[in-house]
Motif scaffolding. Structure first.
Motif, PDB file in Angstrom:
ATOM      1  N   ALA A   5      -1.357   1.233  -1.752  1.00  0.00           N
ATOM      2  CA  ALA A   5      -1.473   0.016  -0.954  1.00  0.00           C
ATOM      3  C   ALA A   5      -0.300  -0.087   0.020  1.00  0.00           C
ATOM      4  CB  ALA A   5      -1.512  -1.207  -1.862  1.00  0.00           C
ATOM      5  N   SER A   6      -0.602  -0.337   1.287  1.00  0.00           N
ATOM      6  CA  SER A   6       0.445  -0.469   2.301  1.00  0.00           C
ATOM      7  C   SER A   6       1.380  -1.632   1.991  1.00  0.00           C
ATOM      8  CB  SER A   6      -0.170  -0.663   3.690  1.00  0.00           C
ATOM      9  OG  SER A   6      -0.925   0.446   4.051  1.00  0.00           O
ATOM     10  N   ASP A   7       0.842  -2.694   1.388  1.00  0.00           N
ATOM     11  CA  ASP A   7       1.650  -3.864   1.041  1.00  0.00           C
ATOM     12  C   ASP A   7       2.801  -3.513   0.107  1.00  0.00           C
ATOM     13  OD1 ASP A   7      -0.011  -5.409   2.581  1.00  0.00           O
ATOM     14  OD2 ASP A   7      -1.170  -6.187   0.888  1.00  0.00           O
ATOM     15  N   ASP A   8       2.616  -2.505  -0.731  1.00  0.00           N
ATOM     16  CA  ASP A   8       3.672  -2.096  -1.653  1.00  0.00           C
ATOM     17  C   ASP A   8       4.903  -1.587  -0.911  1.00  0.00           C
ATOM     18  OD1 ASP A   8       1.961  -2.736  -3.709  1.00  0.00           O
ATOM     19  OD2 ASP A   8       1.428  -0.656  -4.177  1.00  0.00           O
ATOM     20  N   PHE A   9       4.730  -1.219   0.363  1.00  0.00           N
ATOM     21  CA  PHE A   9       5.833  -0.674   1.151  1.00  0.00           C
ATOM     22  C   PHE A   9       6.101  -1.505   2.398  1.00  0.00           C
ATOM     23  CE2 PHE A   9       4.076   2.747  -1.325  1.00  0.00           C
ATOM     24  CZ  PHE A   9       5.210   3.309  -1.868  1.00  0.00           C
ATOM     25  N   ASP A  10       5.591  -2.743   2.428  1.00  0.00           N
ATOM     26  CA  ASP A  10       5.758  -3.649   3.566  1.00  0.00           C
ATOM     27  C   ASP A  10       5.343  -3.005   4.878  1.00  0.00           C
ATOM     28  OD1 ASP A  10       6.711  -5.764   1.992  1.00  0.00           O
ATOM     29  OD2 ASP A  10       8.734  -4.934   2.019  1.00  0.00           O
ATOM     30  N   LEU A  11       4.248  -2.270   4.865  1.00  0.00           N
ATOM     31  CA  LEU A  11       3.698  -1.656   6.065  1.00  0.00           C
ATOM     32  C   LEU A  11       2.364  -2.288   6.380  1.00  0.00           C
ATOM     33  CD1 LEU A  11       4.380   2.078   5.220  1.00  0.00           C
ATOM     34  CD2 LEU A  11       5.632   0.660   6.836  1.00  0.00           C
ATOM     35  N   GLU A  12       2.052  -2.349   7.660  1.00  0.00           N
ATOM     36  CA  GLU A  12       0.772  -2.902   8.051  1.00  0.00           C
ATOM     37  C   GLU A  12       0.215  -2.099   9.218  1.00  0.00           C
ATOM     38  OE1 GLU A  12      -0.937  -7.116   9.656  1.00  0.00           O
ATOM     39  OE2 GLU A  12       0.671  -7.131   8.187  1.00  0.00           O
ATOM     40  N   PRO A  13      -1.019  -1.628   9.082  1.00  0.00           N
ATOM     41  CA  PRO A  13      -1.633  -0.919  10.201  1.00  0.00           C
ATOM     42  C   PRO A  13      -1.962  -1.910  11.313  1.00  0.00           C
ATOM     43  CG  PRO A  13      -3.208  -1.172   8.428  1.00  0.00           C
ATOM     44  CD  PRO A  13      -1.895  -1.696   7.933  1.00  0.00           C
ATOM     45  N   PRO A  14      -2.163  -1.434  12.533  1.00  0.00           N
ATOM     46  CA  PRO A  14      -2.510  -2.350  13.620  1.00  0.00           C
ATOM     47  C   PRO A  14      -3.827  -3.063  13.336  1.00  0.00           C
ATOM     48  CG  PRO A  14      -2.804  -0.067  14.300  1.00  0.00           C
ATOM     49  CD  PRO A  14      -2.158  -0.049  12.945  1.00  0.00           C
ATOM     50  N   ALA A  15      -3.983  -4.255  13.913  1.00  0.00           N
ATOM     51  CA  ALA A  15      -5.188  -5.053  13.685  1.00  0.00           C
ATOM     52  C   ALA A  15      -6.434  -4.348  14.206  1.00  0.00           C
ATOM     53  CB  ALA A  15      -5.037  -6.418  14.351  1.00  0.00           C
ATOM     54  N   ALA A  16      -6.297  -3.589  15.276  1.00  0.00           N
ATOM     55  CA  ALA A  16      -7.449  -2.878  15.835  1.00  0.00           C
ATOM     56  C   ALA A  16      -7.016  -1.486  16.287  1.00  0.00           C
ATOM     57  CB  ALA A  16      -8.020  -3.654  17.012  1.00  0.00           C
ATOM     58  N   ARG A  17      -7.885  -0.531  16.072  1.00  0.00           N
ATOM     59  CA  ARG A  17      -7.641   0.826  16.554  1.00  0.00           C
ATOM     60  C   ARG A  17      -8.984   1.529  16.674  1.00  0.00           C
ATOM     61  NH1 ARG A  17      -3.932   4.114  13.248  1.00  0.00           N
ATOM     62  NH2 ARG A  17      -3.264   2.435  11.951  1.00  0.00           N
ATOM     63  N   ASP A  18      -8.985   2.624  17.405  1.00  0.00           N
ATOM     64  CA  ASP A  18     -10.201   3.409  17.588  1.00  0.00           C
ATOM     65  C   ASP A  18     -10.318   4.393  16.433  1.00  0.00           C
ATOM     66  OD1 ASP A  18     -10.836   2.161  19.973  1.00  0.00           O
ATOM     67  OD2 ASP A  18      -9.693   3.590  21.169  1.00  0.00           O
ATOM     68  N   GLY A  19     -11.099   4.039  15.423  1.00  0.00           N
ATOM     69  CA  GLY A  19     -11.294   4.913  14.266  1.00  0.00           C
ATOM     70  C   GLY A  19     -10.114   4.872  13.315  1.00  0.00           C
ATOM     71  N   ARG A  46     -11.217  20.394  -1.102  1.00  0.00           N
ATOM     72  CA  ARG A  46     -10.705  19.804   0.135  1.00  0.00           C
ATOM     73  C   ARG A  46      -9.965  18.513  -0.198  1.00  0.00           C
ATOM     74  NH1 ARG A  46     -15.127  18.389   2.458  1.00  0.00           N
ATOM     75  NH2 ARG A  46     -14.895  16.150   2.568  1.00  0.00           N
ATOM     76  N   LEU A  47      -8.734  18.415   0.252  1.00  0.00           N
ATOM     77  CA  LEU A  47      -7.943  17.194   0.120  1.00  0.00           C
ATOM     78  C   LEU A  47      -8.093  16.424   1.422  1.00  0.00           C
ATOM     79  CD1 LEU A  47      -5.803  15.332  -1.166  1.00  0.00           C
ATOM     80  CD2 LEU A  47      -4.065  16.854  -0.183  1.00  0.00           C
ATOM     81  N   GLU A  48      -8.621  15.216   1.319  1.00  0.00           N
ATOM     82  CA  GLU A  48      -8.819  14.377   2.502  1.00  0.00           C
ATOM     83  C   GLU A  48      -8.030  13.089   2.333  1.00  0.00           C
ATOM     84  OE1 GLU A  48     -12.536  11.984   4.174  1.00  0.00           O
ATOM     85  OE2 GLU A  48     -12.794  14.164   4.294  1.00  0.00           O
ATOM     86  N   VAL A  49      -7.203  12.784   3.330  1.00  0.00           N
ATOM     87  CA  VAL A  49      -6.371  11.585   3.313  1.00  0.00           C
ATOM     88  C   VAL A  49      -6.813  10.717   4.486  1.00  0.00           C
ATOM     89  CG1 VAL A  49      -4.015  10.711   3.394  1.00  0.00           C
ATOM     90  CG2 VAL A  49      -4.474  12.964   2.398  1.00  0.00           C
ATOM     91  N   ARG A  50      -7.002   9.422   4.225  1.00  0.00           N
ATOM     92  CA  ARG A  50      -7.432   8.531   5.293  1.00  0.00           C
ATOM     93  C   ARG A  50      -6.890   7.126   5.057  1.00  0.00           C
ATOM     94  NH1 ARG A  50     -11.061   9.282   1.852  1.00  0.00           N
ATOM     95  NH2 ARG A  50     -12.246   7.656   0.872  1.00  0.00           N
ATOM     96  N   GLU A  51      -6.841   6.398   6.132  1.00  0.00           N
ATOM     97  CA  GLU A  51      -6.451   5.002   6.030  1.00  0.00           C
ATOM     98  C   GLU A  51      -7.597   4.244   5.377  1.00  0.00           C
ATOM     99  OE1 GLU A  51      -4.086   2.543   9.105  1.00  0.00           O
ATOM    100  OE2 GLU A  51      -6.204   2.293   9.563  1.00  0.00           O
ATOM    101  N   ALA A  52      -7.286   3.478   4.372  1.00  0.00           N
ATOM    102  CA  ALA A  52      -8.312   2.739   3.631  1.00  0.00           C
ATOM    103  C   ALA A  52      -8.713   1.487   4.385  1.00  0.00           C
ATOM    104  CB  ALA A  52      -7.793   2.367   2.249  1.00  0.00           C
ATOM    105  N   GLU A  53      -9.934   1.063   4.183  1.00  0.00           N
ATOM    106  CA  GLU A  53     -10.429  -0.147   4.832  1.00  0.00           C
ATOM    107  C   GLU A  53      -9.672  -1.386   4.381  1.00  0.00           C
ATOM    108  OE1 GLU A  53     -14.619  -0.523   4.260  1.00  0.00           O
ATOM    109  OE2 GLU A  53     -15.001   1.524   4.929  1.00  0.00           O
ATOM    110  N   ARG A  54      -9.130  -1.347   3.191  1.00  0.00           N
ATOM    111  CA  ARG A  54      -8.447  -2.520   2.634  1.00  0.00           C
ATOM    112  C   ARG A  54      -6.938  -2.361   2.665  1.00  0.00           C
ATOM    113  NH1 ARG A  54     -12.540  -1.119  -0.669  1.00  0.00           N
ATOM    114  NH2 ARG A  54     -11.086  -0.219  -2.122  1.00  0.00           N
ATOM    115  N   ASN A  55      -6.402  -1.864   3.792  1.00  0.00           N
ATOM    116  CA  ASN A  55      -4.962  -1.822   4.002  1.00  0.00           C
ATOM    117  C   ASN A  55      -4.238  -0.910   3.012  1.00  0.00           C
ATOM    118  OD1 ASN A  55      -2.607  -2.423   5.322  1.00  0.00           O
ATOM    119  ND2 ASN A  55      -2.242  -4.302   4.196  1.00  0.00           N
ATOM    120  N   GLY A  56      -4.477   0.363   3.132  1.00  0.00           N
ATOM    121  CA  GLY A  56      -3.809   1.333   2.278  1.00  0.00           C
ATOM    122  C   GLY A  56      -4.140   2.743   2.709  1.00  0.00           C
ATOM    123  N   ILE A  57      -3.809   3.673   1.861  1.00  0.00           N
ATOM    124  CA  ILE A  57      -4.085   5.076   2.111  1.00  0.00           C
ATOM    125  C   ILE A  57      -4.833   5.629   0.900  1.00  0.00           C
ATOM    126  CG2 ILE A  57      -3.071   7.357   2.461  1.00  0.00           C
ATOM    127  CD1 ILE A  57      -0.713   5.930   3.832  1.00  0.00           C
TER     128      ILE A  57
END
Length: 100
Positions: free
Chosen positions: A36-50, A7-18
């Motif tokens: 790391a999202s920083d490598d691509f100048d991307l930032e997830p929202p500060a808060a989200r549901d899950g 099983r390949l599982e992809v998820r948003e990492a707790e420390r700002n990445g995938i």
């Protein structure tokens, strides 16, 4: 070798990445990679549901599996390569995961 399901599982990492993890049939992580999202100048929202996740299963007779994360325009592609052939693919759209 024999046919095995992974099983390949992809998820948003707790420390700002995938994170992309490959689990064997017993639920043990066989391979893992992180982007790391920083490598691509991307930032997830500060808060989200899950945290967003995506997953797929593959059954194959291979000696090694390698998850590969790549940027492609407005998202990411996670390819699961086994014995040099693509066995599975998961696409993550920036808009769908609310990455800015």
């Amino acid at each position: 070798m024999s046919m095995e399901t992974s099983r390949l599982e992809v998820r948003e990492a707790e420390r700002n990445g995938i994170d992309a993890d490959v689990y064997d049939e017993t639920g043990i992580v066989e391979e893992s990679t992180r982007l790391a999202s920083d490598d691509f100048d991307l930032e997830p929202p500060a808060a989200r549901d899950g945290e967003p996740t995506a997953a797929t299963e593959v059954t194959a007779d291979v000696t090694a599996l390698d998850p590969q994360l790549e940027r492609d325009g407005a998202g990411f592609v996670v390819r699961l390569v086994g014995d040099r052939d693509e066995r599975a693919r998961v696409r993550i759209d920036d808009e769908e995961w609310d990455l800015a």
